[in-house]
Enzyme design. Structure first.
Site, PDB file in Angstrom:
ATOM      1  N   ARG A   3      -0.172   4.305  -0.742  1.00 10.54           N
ATOM      2  CA  ARG A   3      -0.962   5.430  -0.203  1.00 10.54           C
ATOM      3  C   ARG A   3      -1.075   6.643  -1.118  1.00 10.54           C
ATOM      4  NH1 ARG A   3      -3.343   2.053   2.847  1.00 10.54           N
ATOM      5  NH2 ARG A   3      -2.446   1.585   4.877  1.00 10.54           N
ATOM      6  N   HIS A  52       0.870  -1.179   0.000  1.00  9.39           N
ATOM      7  CA  HIS A  52       0.000   0.000   0.000  1.00  9.39           C
ATOM      8  C   HIS A  52       0.902   1.222   0.000  1.00  9.39           C
ATOM      9  CE1 HIS A  52      -3.676  -2.337   0.733  1.00  9.39           C
ATOM     10  NE2 HIS A  52      -2.912  -3.107   1.484  1.00  9.39           N
ATOM     11  N   ASP A 108      -8.790  -5.063  -2.622  1.00  9.96           N
ATOM     12  CA  ASP A 108      -8.132  -5.264  -1.315  1.00  9.96           C
ATOM     13  C   ASP A 108      -8.446  -4.159  -0.312  1.00  9.96           C
ATOM     14  OD1 ASP A 108      -6.435  -6.561   0.581  1.00  9.96           O
ATOM     15  OD2 ASP A 108      -5.067  -4.896   0.300  1.00  9.96           O
ATOM     16  N   ASP A 133       1.981  -6.913   2.503  1.00 15.84           N
ATOM     17  CA  ASP A 133       0.837  -6.113   2.964  1.00 15.84           C
ATOM     18  C   ASP A 133       1.338  -4.860   3.695  1.00 15.84           C
ATOM     19  OD1 ASP A 133      -1.702  -5.185   3.325  1.00 15.84           O
ATOM     20  OD2 ASP A 133      -2.314  -6.717   4.765  1.00 15.84           O
ATOM     21  N   ASN A 143      -6.316   0.554  -3.246  1.00 15.61           N
ATOM     22  CA  ASN A 143      -7.224   1.226  -2.296  1.00 15.61           C
ATOM     23  C   ASN A 143      -6.691   2.594  -1.895  1.00 15.61           C
ATOM     24  OD1 ASN A 143      -5.119   0.145  -0.760  1.00 15.61           O
ATOM     25  ND2 ASN A 143      -6.400  -0.151   1.048  1.00 15.61           N
TER      26      ASN A 143
END
Lengths: 431, 307
Positions: A68, A66, A155, A308, A98
């Site tokens: 961001r 991620h 996800d 992750d 995401n």
């Protein structure tokens, strides 16, 4: 671009282990062999990287990061995340969609790729299965696949609607893409903040039962059987999930799976201190689950270790446990945790971190392939015996939410080479 | 001892010590002027993120009877409504110079987090579903006052165990003092796992009542209906409410307890509260003396205990 000479290491790739030096020229491997670096001296046109006592391997590939950006730049940017990845030995990472807004359209894919130009690691963009990750309407998968997107996932959430997931798998099967599922039945999991069991009961924290994950693993195995579609299971965390995947593979279904380092190193007992740094989704599970994930990695049931990597700014991780967001840093510690905690030969550990995830990510032509003349020069050089202590303040990520602060680990990246250029040299990020 | 976060911080010896000090403060509370100078110049803050009348007033009364200065921070009137984080709030309060903070929060574990951030003593005034140690201490005190000791006694805790911090602290406290504990609730109101809990479980209150020395009723919250945990309050009352008829199953002298606030007619029959063995108001009265003891234990110099 000067030539690179990687001298004195053991080469480890899918074909096994052998001694050898590597000469890199123009972003590709120009020569491989024992003794080709003998007597070489650094000069204006030659950079010599010492690999004495080290393993030279294809660069690592993370299926699950991620970054961001866009939307949460206070927690991480593509640049800082890529730097953390390079320090962790990665040459390619899959950026999860995401973000805010979600990566669900060609425009946002292009934006993320623009932001990723020139960073320390190749960023492969995953796109959402559904528009806005809302689980209602399919994203323009064909258009996105045409741009080169190979992994699709909502996800953070699983696709709850079984019929929509069936249609997504059917549609995807015509596009040579893989759907990756975050397995969690949201109704069963609702309100939970940690693994449901002995510790949640004692601590008075609402739990997420293992079954919230397992019912979706079961469902998607069934949907893969129904559609022939390819499903990749993200961050498996329970013993029964591992067993379900083993059975599905034995049946010949097109199923792959990953596990995150925290699910093979930490249990729900960590939550007893109420530090939200131990809050993650799927949650830290029981000892039996941790043991099953380890066994699944050892047996090859689980195809890949994926981080992750989920950065969060310090202030949001200082909230009450049930109000803090889930997620942990992972890129800079995954390799060392695997080497320290998994009792596996380094060849197998690197398979889980490099060549096997590279196949799932669809980037095997560029990453994770054997170290051969003419191959791409995406490499990492690992000192498997180097001992170090995780210090949150020393990490390259913009965030500090590692659950391993103070932990002693063995194994560290000495150099990382991306397209022939060192992104990490002697343990230092080069950009 | 620096903080009181969990009953397990005390253990049997620690609970005994609190009980001993409480004896002195019960005596103080019965004086014409129920006040001692033990904590003069000390400041005790109540930081309550959840509505609470009795616990907050009980702590404030306890602190005042020890001559401590008290400050009251309640969320509805504070900067929290303006978006201030827990940590910032706590650090702001500490900057004013305080000696102890009583924390009540709807999230389990918050007092542990606060204890990481401040130098002051932290007292857990109830955290989420997790613990409410001073409630357990006053319950222990009340049982000892009436029955002499908890050793070998049998206590049934009845009701919504799953969501109850009172139940968690009381299981730890009662069993530490040698009591046998039976949890009585429908399975949906039990914690998902009781591994490591030194208790027995029953779903049949009528079977349990004749065997106990005390029955401890928990508040049944109406919102549990919306979570599909119970078909109806009526069905709960018919199975688990201590009606007058059911109270006749109790042995002579067995205590009836409740942490308050009660839902009369739900977990406890309206007239049951008037029975001679119902000690609910006694619990409240003892609460002040027990909290005086806790504050004294954490902040006191050890001298002039009841001068």
């Amino acid at each position: 671009m000067p030539e690179l000479l990687i001298v004195g290491g053991d080469l480890v790739d899918e074909s096994g282990r052998r001694r050898g030096d590597v000469l890199v020229r123009d972003g590709a491997i120009a020569a491989v062999g024992e003794g080709i670096g003998d007597g070489a001296a650094a000069g204006p046109n030659v950079t010599v990287l010492d690999a004495g006592g080290c393993i030279v391997a294809p660069g690592l590939v993370d299926l699950h990061a991620h970054l961001r950006q866009p939307g949460r730049e206070e927690a991480e940017t593509i640049e800082t995340g890529a730097r953390a990845a390079a320090l962790g030995g990665y040459t390619a990472i899959v950026a999860m969609p995401n973000t805010e807004p979600a990566i669900d359209s060609p425009g946002i894919v292009r934006e993320v790729r623009d932001l990723a130009a020139g960073v320390a690691c190749e960023v492969l963009v995953a796109a959402a299965i559904t528009v806005g990750r809302r689980g209602e309407q399919l994203s323009p998968m064909a258009e996105l696949a045409a741009l080169g997107v190979r992994l699709f996932t909502d996800d953070g959430n699983g696709v709850q609607d079984a019929r929509l997931m069936r249609r997504a798998l059917e549609y995807a099967s015509g596009l040579d893409i893989t759907l990756a599922q975050h397995c969690e039945d949201e109704i069963l999991a609702a309100g939970g903040h940690m693994h449901e069991g002995e510790w949640s009961s004692r601590l008075g924290i609402p739990g997420i039962p293992s079954e919230a994950e397992e019912v979706m693993v079961m469902r998607d195995i069934a949907l893969s059987r129904l559609t022939g579609g390819r499903v990749h299971f993200l961050h498996l965390s329970t013993a029964r999930s591992v067993a379900l995947v083993a059975a599905a593979k034995a049946e010949g279904l097109r199923i792959t799976a990953e596990a995150a380092p925290h699910h093979f190193t930490l249990t729900d007992a960590e939550v007893a201190a109420f530090d939200p740094v131990f809050k993650v989704n799927p949650p830290l599970r029981s000892r039996a689950d941790v043991d099953a994930v380890r066994a699944g990695l050892a047996a090859g049931t689980i195809d890949a270790i994926a981080t992750d990597h989920a950065p969060h700014a310090p202030e949001v991780k200082e909230a009450p446990f049930d109000q803090a967001p889930p997620g942990m840093l992972g890129l800079e510690t995954a390799l060392a945790l695997a080497l320290t905690e998994l009792d596996l030969p380094i060849e197998q550990v690197l398979g889980l971190l490099s060549w096997r995830p590279a196949v799932i990510a669809g980037c095997r032509a560029d990453h994770g392939g054997p170290i051969l003349e003419g191959g791409p020069a995406n490499l990492c050089v690992i000192d498997p015996e180097a001992a170090w202590v995780v210090e949150p303040g020393q990490l390259a990520s913009r965030s500090r939410n590692t659950p391993y602060a103070g932990r002693k680990l063995k194994g560290r990246v000495r150099h990382t080479i991306l397209a022939g250029t060192p992104t990490v040299r002697d343990g230092e990020a080069q950009q | 001892m620096k903080h009181l976060l969990s009953i397990s911080d005390l253990g049997a010896d620690g609970i005994d010590e609190v009980m001993r000090i409480t004896d002195s403060f019960v005596e103080v509370s019965e004086r014409a002027i129920p006040k001692v100078p033990a904590l003069r110049g000390r400041t005790v803050v109540s930081l309550f993120y959840e509505d609470s009348t009795r616990t907050r007033l009980s702590f404030e009364t306890a602190a005042k009877r020890l001559s401590a200065d008290t400050m009251n921070f309640s969320v509805s009137t504070s900067s929290v409504k303006k978006g201030e984080s827990l940590r910032d709030t706590v650090e702001t309060i500490e900057a004013m110079g305080i000696d102890a903070v009583v924390v009540r929060h709807g999230s389990s574990g918050v007092p542990w987090q606060v204890a990481q951030w401040v130098d002051a003593s932290v007292i857990n005034g109830g955290d989420g579903w997790h613990e409410h140690p001073t409630q357990a201490l006053l319950d222990c005190y009340t049982i000892r006052q009436r029955l002499g000791s908890l050793e070998g006694r049998h206590v049934a805790i009845v009701g919504d165990i799953k969501h109850s911090r009172v139940a968690r602290s009381n299981v730890l406290a009662f069993t530490a003092l040698g009591a046998e504990v039976t949890l009585v609730a429908p399975p949906t109101l039990m914690p998902p796992s009781l591994a490591g809990w030194p208790v027995t479980v029953s779903h049949d209150l009528d079977q349990v009542l004749p065997k106990v020395d005390a029955v401890y009723l928990l508040r049944m919250q109406k919102e549990r209906m919306t979570e599909a945990l119970l078909p109806s309050l009526r069905e709960y009352t018919s199975g688990y409410g201590l009606t007058m008829a059911r109270s006749n199953l109790l042995p002579e002298g067995a205590l009836i307890m409740h942490p308050g606030p009660m839902n009369r007619g739900v977990e406890i029959g309206a007239d049951v509260t008037d029975l001679p063995n119902t000690v609910i108001t006694k619990q409240v009265a003892n609460g002040v003396a027990v909290r005086m003891a806790v504050l004294y234990l954490l902040l006191g110099s050890g001298a002039d205990l009841v001068a």
